[in-house]
Scaffold this motif. Structure first.
Motif, PDB file in Angstrom:
ATOM      1  N   ALA A  62     126.815 104.912 103.920  1.00  0.00           N
ATOM      2  CA  ALA A  62     127.800 103.871 104.241  1.00  0.00           C
ATOM      3  C   ALA A  62     129.115 104.515 104.681  1.00  0.00           C
ATOM      4  O   ALA A  62     129.727 104.088 105.672  1.00  0.00           O
ATOM      5  N   LEU A  63     129.534 105.548 103.958  1.00  0.00           N
ATOM      6  CA  LEU A  63     130.769 106.261 104.301  1.00  0.00           C
ATOM      7  C   LEU A  63     130.636 106.908 105.682  1.00  0.00           C
ATOM      8  O   LEU A  63     131.556 106.835 106.508  1.00  0.00           O
ATOM      9  N   LEU A  64     129.475 107.511 105.934  1.00  0.00           N
ATOM     10  CA  LEU A  64     129.225 108.160 107.230  1.00  0.00           C
ATOM     11  C   LEU A  64     129.313 107.144 108.376  1.00  0.00           C
ATOM     12  O   LEU A  64     129.967 107.412 109.394  1.00  0.00           O
ATOM     13  N   ASN A  65     128.679 105.977 108.188  1.00  0.00           N
ATOM     14  CA  ASN A  65     128.724 104.930 109.225  1.00  0.00           C
ATOM     15  C   ASN A  65     130.154 104.460 109.488  1.00  0.00           C
ATOM     16  O   ASN A  65     130.539 104.239 110.637  1.00  0.00           O
ATOM     17  N   GLN A  66     130.924 104.329 108.415  1.00  0.00           N
ATOM     18  CA  GLN A  66     132.328 103.907 108.544  1.00  0.00           C
ATOM     19  C   GLN A  66     133.134 104.955 109.326  1.00  0.00           C
ATOM     20  O   GLN A  66     133.874 104.619 110.259  1.00  0.00           O
ATOM     21  N   ARG A  67     132.982 106.231 108.935  1.00  0.00           N
ATOM     22  CA  ARG A  67     133.710 107.325 109.594  1.00  0.00           C
ATOM     23  C   ARG A  67     133.285 107.476 111.060  1.00  0.00           C
ATOM     24  O   ARG A  67     134.092 107.819 111.921  1.00  0.00           O
ATOM     25  N   LYS A  68     132.003 107.191 111.338  1.00  0.00           N
ATOM     26  CA  LYS A  68     131.502 107.281 112.716  1.00  0.00           C
ATOM     27  C   LYS A  68     132.175 106.210 113.582  1.00  0.00           C
ATOM     28  O   LYS A  68     132.622 106.494 114.703  1.00  0.00           O
ATOM     29  N   ALA A  74     138.714 105.717 117.651  1.00  0.00           N
ATOM     30  CA  ALA A  74     139.791 106.677 117.942  1.00  0.00           C
ATOM     31  C   ALA A  74     139.561 107.346 119.297  1.00  0.00           C
ATOM     32  O   ALA A  74     140.512 107.544 120.075  1.00  0.00           O
ATOM     33  N   GLU A  75     138.306 107.669 119.602  1.00  0.00           N
ATOM     34  CA  GLU A  75     137.966 108.320 120.873  1.00  0.00           C
ATOM     35  C   GLU A  75     138.240 107.372 122.051  1.00  0.00           C
ATOM     36  O   GLU A  75     138.803 107.773 123.070  1.00  0.00           O
ATOM     37  N   SER A  76     137.845 106.121 121.864  1.00  0.00           N
ATOM     38  CA  SER A  76     138.051 105.100 122.903  1.00  0.00           C
ATOM     39  C   SER A  76     139.552 104.890 123.162  1.00  0.00           C
ATOM     40  O   SER A  76     140.002 104.844 124.316  1.00  0.00           O
ATOM     41  N   LEU A  77     140.345 104.783 122.071  1.00  0.00           N
ATOM     42  CA  LEU A  77     141.792 104.586 122.194  1.00  0.00           C
ATOM     43  C   LEU A  77     142.473 105.811 122.811  1.00  0.00           C
ATOM     44  O   LEU A  77     143.427 105.684 123.579  1.00  0.00           O
ATOM     45  N   PHE A  78     141.955 106.992 122.465  1.00  0.00           N
ATOM     46  CA  PHE A  78     142.514 108.243 123.016  1.00  0.00           C
ATOM     47  C   PHE A  78     142.304 108.292 124.534  1.00  0.00           C
ATOM     48  O   PHE A  78     143.208 108.651 125.283  1.00  0.00           O
ATOM     49  N   LYS A  79     141.078 107.906 124.985  1.00  0.00           N
ATOM     50  CA  LYS A  79     140.762 107.906 126.429  1.00  0.00           C
ATOM     51  C   LYS A  79     141.656 106.915 127.193  1.00  0.00           C
ATOM     52  O   LYS A  79     141.974 107.141 128.355  1.00  0.00           O
ATOM     53  N   LYS A  80     142.039 105.833 126.514  1.00  0.00           N
ATOM     54  CA  LYS A  80     142.898 104.823 127.160  1.00  0.00           C
ATOM     55  C   LYS A  80     144.379 105.177 127.022  1.00  0.00           C
ATOM     56  O   LYS A  80     145.239 104.477 127.553  1.00  0.00           O
ATOM     57  N   GLY A  81     144.667 106.222 126.269  1.00  0.00           N
ATOM     58  CA  GLY A  81     146.050 106.676 126.111  1.00  0.00           C
ATOM     59  C   GLY A  81     146.799 106.024 124.969  1.00  0.00           C
ATOM     60  O   GLY A  81     148.022 106.156 124.866  1.00  0.00           O
ATOM     61  N   PHE A  82     146.088 105.303 124.070  1.00  0.00           N
ATOM     62  CA  PHE A  82     146.740 104.613 122.950  1.00  0.00           C
ATOM     63  C   PHE A  82     146.717 105.413 121.637  1.00  0.00           C
ATOM     64  O   PHE A  82     147.259 104.964 120.638  1.00  0.00           O
ATOM     65  N   ARG A  83     146.024 106.528 121.611  1.00  0.00           N
ATOM     66  CA  ARG A  83     145.886 107.309 120.362  1.00  0.00           C
ATOM     67  C   ARG A  83     146.177 108.776 120.680  1.00  0.00           C
ATOM     68  O   ARG A  83     145.729 109.282 121.709  1.00  0.00           O
ATOM     69  N   SER A  84     146.907 109.466 119.787  1.00  0.00           N
ATOM     70  CA  SER A  84     147.237 110.883 120.011  1.00  0.00           C
ATOM     71  C   SER A  84     146.011 111.768 119.723  1.00  0.00           C
ATOM     72  O   SER A  84     145.069 111.371 119.028  1.00  0.00           O
ATOM     73  N   GLU A  85     146.064 112.984 120.256  1.00  0.00           N
ATOM     74  CA  GLU A  85     144.975 113.956 120.055  1.00  0.00           C
ATOM     75  C   GLU A  85     144.866 114.332 118.575  1.00  0.00           C
ATOM     76  O   GLU A  85     143.784 114.583 118.072  1.00  0.00           O
ATOM     77  N   VAL A  86     146.010 114.355 117.887  1.00  0.00           N
ATOM     78  CA  VAL A  86     146.043 114.680 116.443  1.00  0.00           C
ATOM     79  C   VAL A  86     145.238 113.631 115.664  1.00  0.00           C
ATOM     80  O   VAL A  86     144.424 113.970 114.801  1.00  0.00           O
ATOM     81  N   PHE A  95     134.810 112.345 110.083  1.00  0.00           N
ATOM     82  CA  PHE A  95     133.405 112.060 110.407  1.00  0.00           C
ATOM     83  C   PHE A  95     132.519 113.250 110.043  1.00  0.00           C
ATOM     84  O   PHE A  95     131.469 113.086 109.412  1.00  0.00           O
ATOM     85  N   GLU A  96     132.953 114.475 110.397  1.00  0.00           N
ATOM     86  CA  GLU A  96     132.175 115.691 110.090  1.00  0.00           C
ATOM     87  C   GLU A  96     132.052 115.902 108.581  1.00  0.00           C
ATOM     88  O   GLU A  96     130.996 116.296 108.089  1.00  0.00           O
ATOM     89  N   ASN A  97     133.138 115.630 107.847  1.00  0.00           N
ATOM     90  CA  ASN A  97     133.101 115.756 106.378  1.00  0.00           C
ATOM     91  C   ASN A  97     132.117 114.754 105.765  1.00  0.00           C
ATOM     92  O   ASN A  97     131.365 115.089 104.847  1.00  0.00           O
ATOM     93  N   ALA A  98     132.134 113.520 106.285  1.00  0.00           N
ATOM     94  CA  ALA A  98     131.221 112.476 105.796  1.00  0.00           C
ATOM     95  C   ALA A  98     129.767 112.857 106.091  1.00  0.00           C
ATOM     96  O   ALA A  98     128.876 112.642 105.269  1.00  0.00           O
TER      97      ALA A  98
END
Length: 199
Positions: A62-68, A74-86, A95-98
């Motif tokens: 469940a945690l993994l699905n949430q983090r995914k 975050a990836e989608s927002l980053f591509k649109k310019g709404f989210r920072s690389e950090v 996601f990797e930790n989960a």
């Protein structure tokens, strides 16, 4: 051509002796082995109650699905310019930790099933049904008697009559078995002047 018979006394030794240990904590819910019996490689001999491990796998899934999902957003927002690389990097790390926690929980669940690693005889059993095991507790001692080794010593007068790969008759109780000399020590024991050999 006459061959000289040499009679030696020795002791038998298993080719492999292994202690099977618990890989996880838990109560033994099934014990399917007895001391002195032969078991094939891969045969399950014990089950440590998996209930809490099953629950942990579900929780980690469940945690993994949430983090995914968080990472995908975050990836989608980053591509649109709404989210920072950090922020994207942080979501990827979460996601990797989960994923690592989920994989660890699966390994722990798999380790509740204890199986025989190779064809062997159970020499000793150290557990009973219902016992609580901690990680590292010894469950059983197993021995591999195929091949069975016989160790002996031979004096320096007769050592030259023995060679590697030479056939040898071994008597254990009333049984006579044919073996092969697979080891001859290069040096003798300083006290007895005898050489070690193994069939």
């Amino acid at each position: 051509k006459f061959s000289k018979k040499i009679k030696l006394s020795g002791f038998t030794e298993a080719s492999r002796i292994v202690l099977i240990k618990a890989q996880v904590d838990g109560k033994i819910s099934t014990k399917q082995f007895d001391k002195g019996f032969f078991y094939k490689a891969g045969e399950q001999i014990l089950l440590i109650n998996p209930e809490d491990k099953v629950a942990k796998v579900k929780e980690m899934e469940a945690l993994l699905n949430q983090r995914k999902k968080e990472y995908e957003v975050a990836e989608s927002l980053f591509k649109k310019g709404f989210r920072s690389e950090v922020k994207l990097s942080q979501s990827r790390t979460n996601f990797e930790n989960a994923l690592a926690l989920f994989e660890k929980s699966q390994v722990e669940l798999n380790n509740t099933k204890v199986s025989i690693p190779f064809d062997s005889i159970i020499e000793e059993s150290y557990v009973e049904l219902g016992d609580y095991l901690k990680k590292g507790d010894v469950i059983a001692k197993i021995v591999d008697l195929d091949p069975l080794f016989v160790n002996s010593t031979i004096n320096e007068k007769e050592i030259n009559s023995i060679e590697l790969n030479q056939k040898a008759t071994v008597k254990i109780g009333d049984k006579s078995l044919i073996g092969t000399v697979n080891y001859i020590s290069k040096t003798s024991d300083t006290n007895t002047r005898n050489f070690k050999i193994q069939v």
